[in-house]
Design a protein around this motif. Structure first.
Motif, PDB file in Angstrom:
ATOM      1  N   GLU A 165       0.812  -1.223   0.000  1.00 11.10           N
ATOM      2  CA  GLU A 165       0.000   0.000   0.000  1.00 11.10           C
ATOM      3  C   GLU A 165       0.840   1.266   0.000  1.00 11.10           C
ATOM      4  OE1 GLU A 165      -3.942  -0.512   2.286  1.00 11.10           O
ATOM      5  OE2 GLU A 165      -2.494  -1.736   3.393  1.00 11.10           O
ATOM      6  N   LYS A 220      -5.645   4.488   9.144  1.00 18.44           N
ATOM      7  CA  LYS A 220      -6.687   3.668   8.545  1.00 18.44           C
ATOM      8  C   LYS A 220      -6.917   2.376   9.319  1.00 18.44           C
ATOM      9  CE  LYS A 220      -7.672   1.223   4.190  1.00 18.44           C
ATOM     10  NZ  LYS A 220      -7.156   0.931   2.826  1.00 18.44           N
ATOM     11  N   TYR A 221      -5.838   1.690   9.730  1.00 21.93           N
ATOM     12  CA  TYR A 221      -5.958   0.379  10.367  1.00 21.93           C
ATOM     13  C   TYR A 221      -5.871   0.440  11.893  1.00 21.93           C
ATOM     14  CZ  TYR A 221      -5.341  -1.625   5.711  1.00 21.93           C
ATOM     15  OH  TYR A 221      -5.497  -1.951   4.381  1.00 21.93           O
ATOM     16  N   PHE A 222      -5.218   1.440  12.461  1.00 24.08           N
ATOM     17  CA  PHE A 222      -5.055   1.546  13.913  1.00 24.08           C
ATOM     18  C   PHE A 222      -5.474   2.944  14.379  1.00 24.08           C
ATOM     19  CE2 PHE A 222      -1.765  -1.328  12.259  1.00 24.08           C
ATOM     20  CZ  PHE A 222      -2.105  -2.501  12.919  1.00 24.08           C
ATOM     21  N   SER A 267     -10.258   4.180  18.789  1.00 24.23           N
ATOM     22  CA  SER A 267     -10.961   2.904  18.634  1.00 24.23           C
ATOM     23  C   SER A 267     -11.288   2.322  20.009  1.00 24.23           C
ATOM     24  CB  SER A 267     -10.111   1.921  17.841  1.00 24.23           C
ATOM     25  OG  SER A 267      -8.926   1.623  18.541  1.00 24.23           O
ATOM     26  N   LYS A 297      -6.303  -3.352  19.042  1.00 21.52           N
ATOM     27  CA  LYS A 297      -5.901  -4.524  18.271  1.00 21.52           C
ATOM     28  C   LYS A 297      -4.451  -4.882  18.551  1.00 21.52           C
ATOM     29  CE  LYS A 297      -9.160  -3.498  14.574  1.00 21.52           C
ATOM     30  NZ  LYS A 297      -9.362  -3.183  13.145  1.00 21.52           N
ATOM     31  N   HIS A 350      -3.284   0.241  20.901  1.00 17.68           N
ATOM     32  CA  HIS A 350      -2.965  -1.020  20.251  1.00 17.68           C
ATOM     33  C   HIS A 350      -1.629  -1.541  20.787  1.00 17.68           C
ATOM     34  CE1 HIS A 350      -6.168   0.172  17.507  1.00 17.68           C
ATOM     35  NE2 HIS A 350      -5.551   1.341  17.406  1.00 17.68           N
ATOM     36  N   LYS A 388      -3.510  -8.153  13.341  1.00 20.77           N
ATOM     37  CA  LYS A 388      -3.026  -7.628  12.063  1.00 20.77           C
ATOM     38  C   LYS A 388      -1.511  -7.690  12.047  1.00 20.77           C
ATOM     39  CE  LYS A 388      -6.899  -4.527  11.112  1.00 20.77           C
ATOM     40  NZ  LYS A 388      -7.361  -5.244   9.913  1.00 20.77           N
ATOM     41  N   VAL A 430      -0.577  -4.020   5.371  1.00 22.71           N
ATOM     42  CA  VAL A 430      -1.178  -4.580   6.587  1.00 22.71           C
ATOM     43  C   VAL A 430      -2.136  -5.678   6.166  1.00 22.71           C
ATOM     44  CG1 VAL A 430      -2.530  -4.105   8.654  1.00 22.71           C
ATOM     45  CG2 VAL A 430      -0.957  -2.375   7.781  1.00 22.71           C
ATOM     46  N   GLU A 484      -4.212  -9.656   7.450  1.00 17.95           N
ATOM     47  CA  GLU A 484      -4.794 -10.442   8.536  1.00 17.95           C
ATOM     48  C   GLU A 484      -4.533 -11.926   8.287  1.00 17.95           C
ATOM     49  OE1 GLU A 484      -8.910  -9.514   8.698  1.00 17.95           O
ATOM     50  OE2 GLU A 484      -8.613  -7.450   9.389  1.00 17.95           O
TER      51      GLU A 484
END
Length: 351
Positions: free
Chosen positions: A247, A267-269, A273, A277, A308, A317, A332, A334
């Protein structure tokens, strides 16, 4: 013969032909190198099989890209939502016509049936007539002389000219031009979704994806590919080993990696939140010995927000960091360990 002539021409007097470089010959250009700012796929393959693996990778990516695109927009195909013909019965709300409605409906049905029977009889008669005409024409061909055959050909030509223009097929452009236009479109790099770039390392392939807003991301394509291979256990390629999504591509230095990785972690972390994660950083380097491995891993891990946490044994992740020469490629994913580290050969060979 003098000594100089013997040295030049040898014993037989024939000298060796001098080889010169060809001037004015076009230089063969290779693939464009990987550069920062692109996104795509990082693949590994057997050494010396980069060309075969590239062709396989392009075919696989096209296939899974089209599957995901169809799942997102199933109505994109033509002819899926065609308007149906409306065969509705019209009724009136007048009280006087209610008693007559049943008789009128029966009469209409009878008329439709009689018309259908008539149409079938007409079709049958027309077929019999056409067969009789065809048999008579064949008999005439057997009996008539050459002059009458010529007259028949002229009559046929006149009949063909008298036919309506809709029955004829008009080609605006010759076939050669149409084929050349299609080849130009296929050869245009800007119109292709996936393009191979030069990674600079043996056994490594990089496929660039020219992504639009509606297209699935490289992570979605790779996850879909690995899940399909995990469930079906079907072999998809002979030369490809691992397929990893990329990415972000940036220069391989601590400062550039920390700058480029911020939008990826947002975007992912995300910081706000409610469910933190667990993550792990997976590092690998090729053709680059000037970078410290632990410095890059610590720089990536510190960039993840505090809610996280790091968990190397069972991460939710996995942050993949691949360095090839002076480029750093990150993504990233899974279920990295569960899916055999995204190795297609190991994933499909398991029973």
């Amino acid at each position: 013969m003098s000594g100089e002539e013997k040295g030049r021409g040898g014993a037989n007097g024939k000298g060796k032909k001098r080889k010169y470089l060809p001037h004015g010959k076009p230089v063969r250009k290779g693939l464009y190198p990987v550069r920062p700012g692109v996104q795509g796929f990082f693949l590994t393959c057997d050494g010396g099989r980069e060309r075969q693996a590239t062709n396989e990778a392009l075919d696989l990516l096209d296939r899974f890209y089209e599957e995901l695109l169809y799942k997102k927009n199933p109505e994109a195909t033509s002819g899926m939502n065609l308007p149906k013909p409306l065969n509705k019965k019209i009724t009136f709300d007048d009280s006087d016509s209610e008693s007559d409605s049943g008789s009128s409906g029966d009469e209409d049905e009878k008329e439709e049936q009689t018309e259908a029977v008539k149409s079938e009889a007409d079709i049958h008669n027309s077929e019999e007539k056409s067969e009789a005409v065809a048999s008579s024409e064949q008999e005439k061909k057997l009996v008539t002389p050459k002059n009458e055959e010529k007259d028949g050909e002229q009559i046929r030509e006149e009949n063909e000219e008298s036919q309506p223009k809709k029955a004829r097929v008009h080609i605006e452009k010759p076939i050669d031009e149409l084929i050349n236009e299609e080849l130009r479109e296929m050869g245009d790099r800007k119109k292709r979704k996936f393009v191979a770039l030069d990674s600079g390392c043996n056994g490594v392939i990089f496929i660039q994806m020219q992504k639009s807003e509606e297209d699935p991301s490289p992570v979605e394509i790779v996850q879909h590919m690995m899940n399909w291979a995990y469930t079906t256990k079907k072999h998809m390629s002979r030369f490809i080993l691992r397929v990893l999504p990329v990415e972000i591509v940036c220069y391989a230095s601590e400062e550039e990696i920390e700058k480029a990785i911020k939008p990826l972690f947002e975007k992912y972390f995300p910081e706000d939140s409610s469910s933190p994660k667990k993550f792990a950083v997976l590092y690998d380097a090729r053709a680059n010995t000037g970078i410290d491995r632990m410095k890059i891993i610590n720089a990536v891990a510190k960039s993840v927000p505090k809610p996280h946490k790091v968990d190397l044994s069972n991460p939710d992740k996995s942050i993949i960091v691949q360095i090839a020469k002076t480029n750093c490629m990150m993504g990233v994913v899974e279920r990295y360990k569960e899916l055999s580290k995204f190795n297609l050969r190991q994933l499909t060979s398991q029973q």
